[in-house]
Structures are given as C-alpha cells and as structure tokens.
Design an enzyme around this catalytic site. Structure first.
Site, PDB file in Angstrom:
ATOM      1  N   GLN A 103      28.354  61.380  54.375  1.00 56.32           N
ATOM      2  CA  GLN A 103      29.054  60.161  54.799  1.00 56.32           C
ATOM      3  C   GLN A 103      29.226  59.147  53.667  1.00 56.32           C
ATOM      4  O   GLN A 103      29.710  58.050  53.896  1.00 56.32           O
ATOM      5  CB  GLN A 103      28.360  59.527  56.002  1.00 56.32           C
ATOM      6  CG  GLN A 103      27.021  58.878  55.720  1.00 56.32           C
ATOM      7  CD  GLN A 103      26.337  58.438  57.001  1.00 56.32           C
ATOM      8  OE1 GLN A 103      25.817  59.250  57.760  1.00 56.32           O
ATOM      9  NE2 GLN A 103      26.348  57.145  57.279  1.00 56.32           N
TER      10      GLN A 103
ATOM     11  N   HIS B 268      16.101  48.258  63.273  1.00 52.93           N
ATOM     12  CA  HIS B 268      15.787  49.625  63.712  1.00 52.93           C
ATOM     13  C   HIS B 268      14.615  49.597  64.705  1.00 52.93           C
ATOM     14  O   HIS B 268      14.622  50.313  65.710  1.00 52.93           O
ATOM     15  CB  HIS B 268      15.386  50.503  62.520  1.00 52.93           C
ATOM     16  CG  HIS B 268      16.482  50.720  61.515  1.00 52.93           C
ATOM     17  ND1 HIS B 268      16.477  50.137  60.270  1.00 52.93           N
ATOM     18  CD2 HIS B 268      17.617  51.457  61.585  1.00 52.93           C
ATOM     19  CE1 HIS B 268      17.553  50.519  59.606  1.00 52.93           C
ATOM     20  NE2 HIS B 268      18.271  51.309  60.370  1.00 52.93           N
TER      21      HIS B 268
ATOM     22  N   SER C 296      19.868  47.749  55.870  1.00 55.28           N
ATOM     23  CA  SER C 296      19.050  48.399  54.832  1.00 55.28           C
ATOM     24  C   SER C 296      19.517  47.974  53.451  1.00 55.28           C
ATOM     25  O   SER C 296      18.756  47.994  52.488  1.00 55.28           O
ATOM     26  CB  SER C 296      19.165  49.916  54.960  1.00 55.28           C
ATOM     27  OG  SER C 296      18.817  50.303  56.253  1.00 55.28           O
TER      28      SER C 296
ATOM     29  N   ALA D 222      13.608  45.361  60.969  1.00 58.60           N
ATOM     30  CA  ALA D 222      13.336  44.960  62.354  1.00 58.60           C
ATOM     31  C   ALA D 222      14.465  45.375  63.310  1.00 58.60           C
ATOM     32  O   ALA D 222      14.225  45.572  64.505  1.00 58.60           O
ATOM     33  CB  ALA D 222      13.118  43.452  62.408  1.00 58.60           C
TER      34      ALA D 222
ATOM     35  N   ASP E 259      27.145  48.144  63.194  1.00 55.36           N
ATOM     36  CA  ASP E 259      28.130  49.156  62.780  1.00 55.36           C
ATOM     37  C   ASP E 259      29.070  49.401  63.960  1.00 55.36           C
ATOM     38  O   ASP E 259      29.081  50.482  64.557  1.00 55.36           O
ATOM     39  CB  ASP E 259      27.403  50.441  62.370  1.00 55.36           C
ATOM     40  CG  ASP E 259      26.520  50.204  61.160  1.00 55.36           C
ATOM     41  OD1 ASP E 259      27.057  50.045  60.059  1.00 55.36           O
ATOM     42  OD2 ASP E 259      25.287  50.126  61.333  1.00 55.36           O
TER      43      ASP E 259
HETATM   44  O1  PAF Z   1      24.036  54.037  60.868  1.00 58.04           O
HETATM   45  C1  PAF Z   1      23.424  54.861  60.158  1.00 58.04           C
HETATM   46  O2  PAF Z   1      22.343  54.587  59.660  1.00 58.04           O
HETATM   47  C2  PAF Z   1      24.038  56.228  59.905  1.00 58.04           C
HETATM   48  O3  PAF Z   1      25.421  56.139  59.795  1.00 58.04           O
HETATM   49  C3  PAF Z   1      23.649  57.285  60.953  1.00 58.04           C
HETATM   50  C4  PAF Z   1      24.164  56.938  62.330  1.00 58.04           C
HETATM   51  C5  PAF Z   1      22.130  57.404  60.992  1.00 58.04           C
HETATM   52  C6  PAF Z   1      24.223  58.647  60.561  1.00 58.04           C
HETATM   53  O4  PAF Z   1      23.765  59.057  59.322  1.00 58.04           O
END
Ligand code: PAF
Length: 284
Positions: free
Chosen positions: A61, A37, A188, A35, A152
C-alpha cells in the site's frame, strides 16, 4: 495476551475461541500504535468481542518506497500497549506469511472512482494495496466485526465497498478520530513531525472546525474550500487538497442540499510528513 506470527497457530487459537461462542472483533494496524488504536481495541472489547489486533506494515500500500522505509516501527512499545489495554490476541506476521512466495494473493477490486479521488489521486495504487491486505487478513482471522478509525475516512469507504464486493458477512464499525489536546488527529506519522511542524499541525483541525462553522452559517462549498486552503497555507503548511464530498460516493458536492452526509477531507504536508484528517459537515 496471546501473540502469533504464524497463520496456522493463530487460526488454531481462534478456533478454540469460537468454541466458546464468542464473537471476534478485529483491529488491523501497521503498528506504531497510539491512543487512537488503543481506543479501537477498547471499543471492540466493550462491545463484547474477543479482540484480535494485527501489526503488519503492508508493503503493497506504499506507492512511495521512501515512505515505507520511513514508516515508524515500534514493536516492543506496541506489544506493551496492547497488553495494557487488554487486547486478547496479537497477530504479528512476517511479510512471507502474509504474501507467501508460492501463492498469488492478489484479488482485483473495482472501486470505480472511490480509489482515484482525494488520497487515490495522490497515492496511486494505495487503496488496491489496502484492500489486498485487509481482505487477506480477513481470510486469515475470519472476524465478525472489523474496527477502523474515521481518520482514514476514504479507507473506510473503500473497505466497505470491498466487503460488499466480496459479499462478506463481516460488519465494519467506523470509530471516532482520537485527537491530541490541541486537536491534532492521532496518527502513527505524528512522531516524525519536527517541533516546528508539530506546533503548526493543529491548524489542520482548526481549518476543519472552521469549515463546519462556515457550513452551518450558509457558506457555499467552494467558499469554504478556498478559506480552508488559505488558512492551512497561512499556518505554514502545504495542503494537497481540501475537498467537500458526499460521505458515500466521495464525489465533490456543489450544494449542501445535494447530500445527506457531507465530509470535508484534507491532506496536508507538514514538512516531509503527510497528514490527513476529516470532519462531517452534515450527517455522519
Ligand atoms: O490504516 C492502516 O493502518 C492500514 O491501512 C491497514 C488498514 C492496517 C491496512 O494495512
């Protein structure tokens, strides 16, 4: 909802949207959508944009290959959710489309200490990977506005710095963290919590809320940090850090009068799931 895997096809579609003089609001994600996102997509739509969402689990990453392997992947559910909340365009590329073998796509950014503190200290290279993929996705999508979640927090500071370094016209909008009814920040990674740790996990937000109350009642940053670390540990979780930092520089603050914006940021292990969360103690 239009869905594309191939850059050229996506760009042809976006060009046709541009002819309709619409602005593009972009929501980059790694899938396993929830939710939080959905709220980013809805905010972008509400602010009058055509919404473009990407789903791409970015390998560069992840400093820990096991974390990349275990990262939840739920593409069918994600697509259904995006269609339901009215996302206009989905970009869901394979790795070779984002990082083609014959092209070197690696801009180096200088984040100073921004990418070595907090998350950066525990996940070396993580933010260079985030900046690499976000800058690549921005080149592809060419949005007007970028929507990212406050959960984040450090990532949003890094992306802001990246946009400045690129002299980019893209505007970053930081959106509020969505929470479960018991306060756990939506993430997630939450689906990987065992029932026991799912029950313990709300202690993270409780510690952040307590930090806010303590800050409002004149406690010092070091006292607040110590109390929060104890609270999280006593709940059966393992804190990595609980830092009170300036909202722009991300440097630890010694006194509340020293900064306009102060954020408490924390990372906590709940079993083998790493959770992060934050709260503004001042400003915001
Ligand atoms: O926050 C995230 O899901 C990831 O770090 C992002 C910004 C999509 C980059 O891969």
């Amino acid at each position: 909802m239009f869905s594309f895997e191939i850059i050229k096809q996506l760009q042809t579609h976006i060009t046709s949207l541009r002819h309709q003089r619409t602005t593009i609001g972009f929501i980059p994600t790694m899938g396993a959508l929830h939710a939080g996102h959905a709220a980013l997509v809805q905010q972008a739509a509400h602010e009058g944009n055509q919404t473009v969402c990407s789903i791409f689990v970015n390998p560069t990453q992840f400093n820990d290959p096991r974390d990349l392997e275990k990262y939840p992947r739920t593409p069918h559910k994600d697509i259904a959710l995006l269609a339901k909340v009215g996302c206009d365009v989905l970009f869901i590329p394979p790795v070779a489309e984002v990082y083609p073998e014959n092209e070197v796509i690696n801009r180096a950014f200088d984040f100073g200490h921004l990418d070595t503190v907090m998350e950066g200290a525990f996940r070396p290279g993580h933010f260079q990977g985030v900046a690499q993929v976000v800058s690549r996705l921005l080149d592809i999508v060419q949005p007007d506005i970028l929507y990212m979640g406050q959960k984040d927090y450090q990532q949003t500071v890094i992306v802001k710095s990246m946009l400045q370094q690129l002299d980019s016209p893209v505007r970053l909008v930081r959106c509020p963290t969505l929470r479960e009814a018991d306060g756990l920040a939506m993430s997630s990674r939450n689906v990987r919590l065992t029932p026991d740790f799912r029950q313990k996990a709300p202690a993270v937000y409780q510690a952040l809320l307590q930090a806010k109350t303590l800050a409002d009642n004149g406690h010092s940053p070091s006292e607040i940090q110590q109390i929060a670390l104890e609270k999280i540990t006593n709940a059966g979780l393992k804190p990595e850090y609980f830092d009170l930092v300036d909202g722009e520089t991300l440097l630890p603050i010694a006194r509340f009068n020293d900064s306009k914006n102060i954020v408490a940021c924390t990372a906590v292990w709940a079993g083998d799931v790493r959770l992060i969360d934050n709260i503004f103690l001042k400003g915001g």
